[in-house]
Design an enzyme around this catalytic site. Structure first.
Site, PDB file in Angstrom:
ATOM      1  N   SER B  29     -44.915   6.527 -31.947  1.00 41.60           N
ATOM      2  CA  SER B  29     -43.488   6.449 -32.268  1.00 41.60           C
ATOM      3  C   SER B  29     -42.644   7.218 -31.252  1.00 41.60           C
ATOM      4  CB  SER B  29     -43.244   7.034 -33.652  1.00 41.60           C
ATOM      5  OG  SER B  29     -43.575   8.413 -33.660  1.00 41.60           O
ATOM      6  N   CYS B  30     -43.291   8.024 -30.402  1.00 41.37           N
ATOM      7  CA  CYS B  30     -42.564   8.792 -29.384  1.00 41.37           C
ATOM      8  C   CYS B  30     -41.988   7.839 -28.327  1.00 41.37           C
ATOM      9  CB  CYS B  30     -43.496   9.781 -28.687  1.00 41.37           C
ATOM     10  SG  CYS B  30     -44.172  11.046 -29.776  1.00 41.37           S
ATOM     11  N   ILE B  31     -41.009   8.359 -27.565  1.00 40.81           N
ATOM     12  CA  ILE B  31     -40.410   7.545 -26.513  1.00 40.81           C
ATOM     13  C   ILE B  31     -40.596   8.255 -25.173  1.00 40.81           C
ATOM     14  CG2 ILE B  31     -38.300   6.409 -25.709  1.00 40.81           C
ATOM     15  CD1 ILE B  31     -38.200   5.546 -28.399  1.00 40.81           C
TER      16      ILE B  31
END
Lengths: 286, 168
Positions: B29-31
């Site tokens: 879910s990190c960017i």
């Protein structure tokens, strides 16, 4: 002819195993007779496991000022639950650190995901004020046991399962069941039962993707479900199945947690996980 | 020839001003946000975990949150000679767990992260060249100083070039 779970367990040549001493540590965990002393003496029956637990106990992670030289001392200094967790880590690392090509998991990815889920499940148990949070740790560590057994059988079927998941809009475990007749949680459950590990843990393995379907109330199922969600979300040890699993928000309700808790738990989780770096270094040379 | 790689760990920000690559491994879910000033030949990447700094708490790691990582990254690039008007941006990540239907959930940290990054970048006026967000797959992103390519790798689809941040 369709393959059965029994076929999988009989025909897989490199099924995961756990040293007998580590199994006894799990089996005895819930007994009232279980004490720091009995845990130490059980682990001590296995020299290799003892050496690994001592090496982990002396890792920089614990920052002890002097060297721990025997297990009795380890349980006094680190505590029984901590030593029990270290024994589980030492016992599972050898097969969890291998690549699982059937799930497109690179070497150590399965370990990263399983250890992450163990840390996450334990943090969630602590946040929800559940006793025996080390049981949540063990359940998290073992939750994807079935993938280790199934991997070799998936090598030629993985793309079919992914296609079914995409075409029929199914989470990966249900697509697995559609194609194979069972999923990795069922295989893991059968393997766990063959080890005679307590039902508490076996059910957490079996229902970690469908916690509301557990036939008996088992808070560790919910801890592992949420821990697994956190670990997938943070991208720890993702394989070809990625994040293609459902999250059951009822788990949070049963744990007495709200979604607003999750960002904070996620933050604490990453802190905890990265703190274990020195422990991992000991594992890679063990 | 071995290309020097600078790994951008979770909640980390890295800036490079010579040859080499920036890499964000295993984004769920990190960017992974990459900002480049081709003229100044500097590039930076942030591995963002969460959309916004927690209220009433000390932010010990600015790279962790979208609302602190992006201004910090820009400031670090400016210290290396970059100018905002020349900066180009690409980002990827923000995966979510599978769900039936289209109902969004406040639990969708991947969606919240991508929205927070998109909104911040839009308000900053920076030029976003391309993005690859959402879905249920893990990603690894790489930026190469030499070629200017911003690449995204997934287990199922392998590696592909999302865009080039060096061209005019």
């Amino acid at each position: 002819m369709a393959m059965t779970i029994e076929d999988i367990l009989q025909k897989t040549t490199d099924l995961p195993t756990i040293p007998a001493a580590a199994l006894r540590v799990i089996q005895e965990a819930d007994l009232s007779s279980c004490t720091a002393s009995t845990v130490a003496s059980t682990i001590s029956t296995d020299q290799s496991l003892t050496a690994k637990v001592l090496r982990l106990s002396n890792s920089a992670y614990y920052g002890l000022s002097r060297e721990i030289v025997d297990l009795q001392e380890a349980v006094v200094v680190l505590g029984m639950r901590c030593v029990r967790n270290l024994a589980m880590v030492a016992a599972t690392y050898p097969w969890m650190s291998k690549a699982l090509t059937g799930y497109s998991l690179e070497p150590r990815a399965m370990w990263t995901h399983s250890f992450g889920t163990a840390v996450g499940a334990q943090l969630i148990a602590q946040r929800a004020r559940i006793k025996n949070d080390d049981t949540a740790f063990t359940a998290g560590l073992l939750h994807d046991l079935g993938k280790v057994a199934l991997s070799v059988w998936l090598e030629k079927r993985f793309n079919v399962i992914v296609s079914v998941a995409e075409r029929e809009s199914l989470p990966f475990n249900l697509a697995e069941k559609r194609v194979l007749g069972f999923d990795h949680t069922e295989v893991g459950y059968h393997l766990a039962k063959s080890w005679n590990i307590p039902d508490t843990l076996a059910l957490a393995i079996r229902y970690h993707h469908a916690p509301s379907e557990s036939p008996v109330k088992n808070t560790f199922v919910d801890c592992v479900h949420v821990g697994d969600y956190l670990t997938m979300t943070m991208g720890f040890g993702l394989g070809g199945d990625g994040l293609h699993y459902e999250f059951d928000e009822d788990s949070l309700d049963r744990l007495g947690l709200s979604f607003t808790d999750l960002d904070a738990i996620m933050d604490a989780f990453v802190h905890s996980y990265h703190a274990y770096d020195s422990l991992f270094q000991e594992l890679s040379v063990a | 020839m071995v290309t020097e790689q600078t790994m951008v760990g979770m909640a980390d920000i890295q800036v490079i001003d010579s040859k080499g690559q920036l890499v964000c491994l295993g984004l769920g879910s990190c960017i992974g946000v990459c900002i480049v000033d081709p003229q100044a030949n500097v590039a930076g990447m942030a591995h963002i975990m969460l959309p916004a700094t927690f209220p009433n708490s000390v932010n010990d790691k600015p790279g962790k949150f979208a609302d602190s990582a992006l201004p910090t990254l820009i400031s670090l690039l400016e210290k290396k000679g970059a100018q905002k008007s020349r900066m180009k941006v690409a980002y990827a990540g923000g995966a979510q767990v599978f769900k039936f239907g289209e109902n969004s959930s406040k639990l969708d940290v991947g969606l919240r992260n991508s929205q927070a990054v998109a909104e911040w970048l839009q308000s900053s006026g920076l030029k976003v060249i391309s993005s690859d967000v959402g879905g249920t797959v893990g990603r690894t992103v790489t930026y190469s100083m030499d070629s200017g390519d911003f690449k995204v790798r997934t287990v199922q689809k392998g590696e592909s070039t999302l865009c080039n941040l060096k061209g005019s």
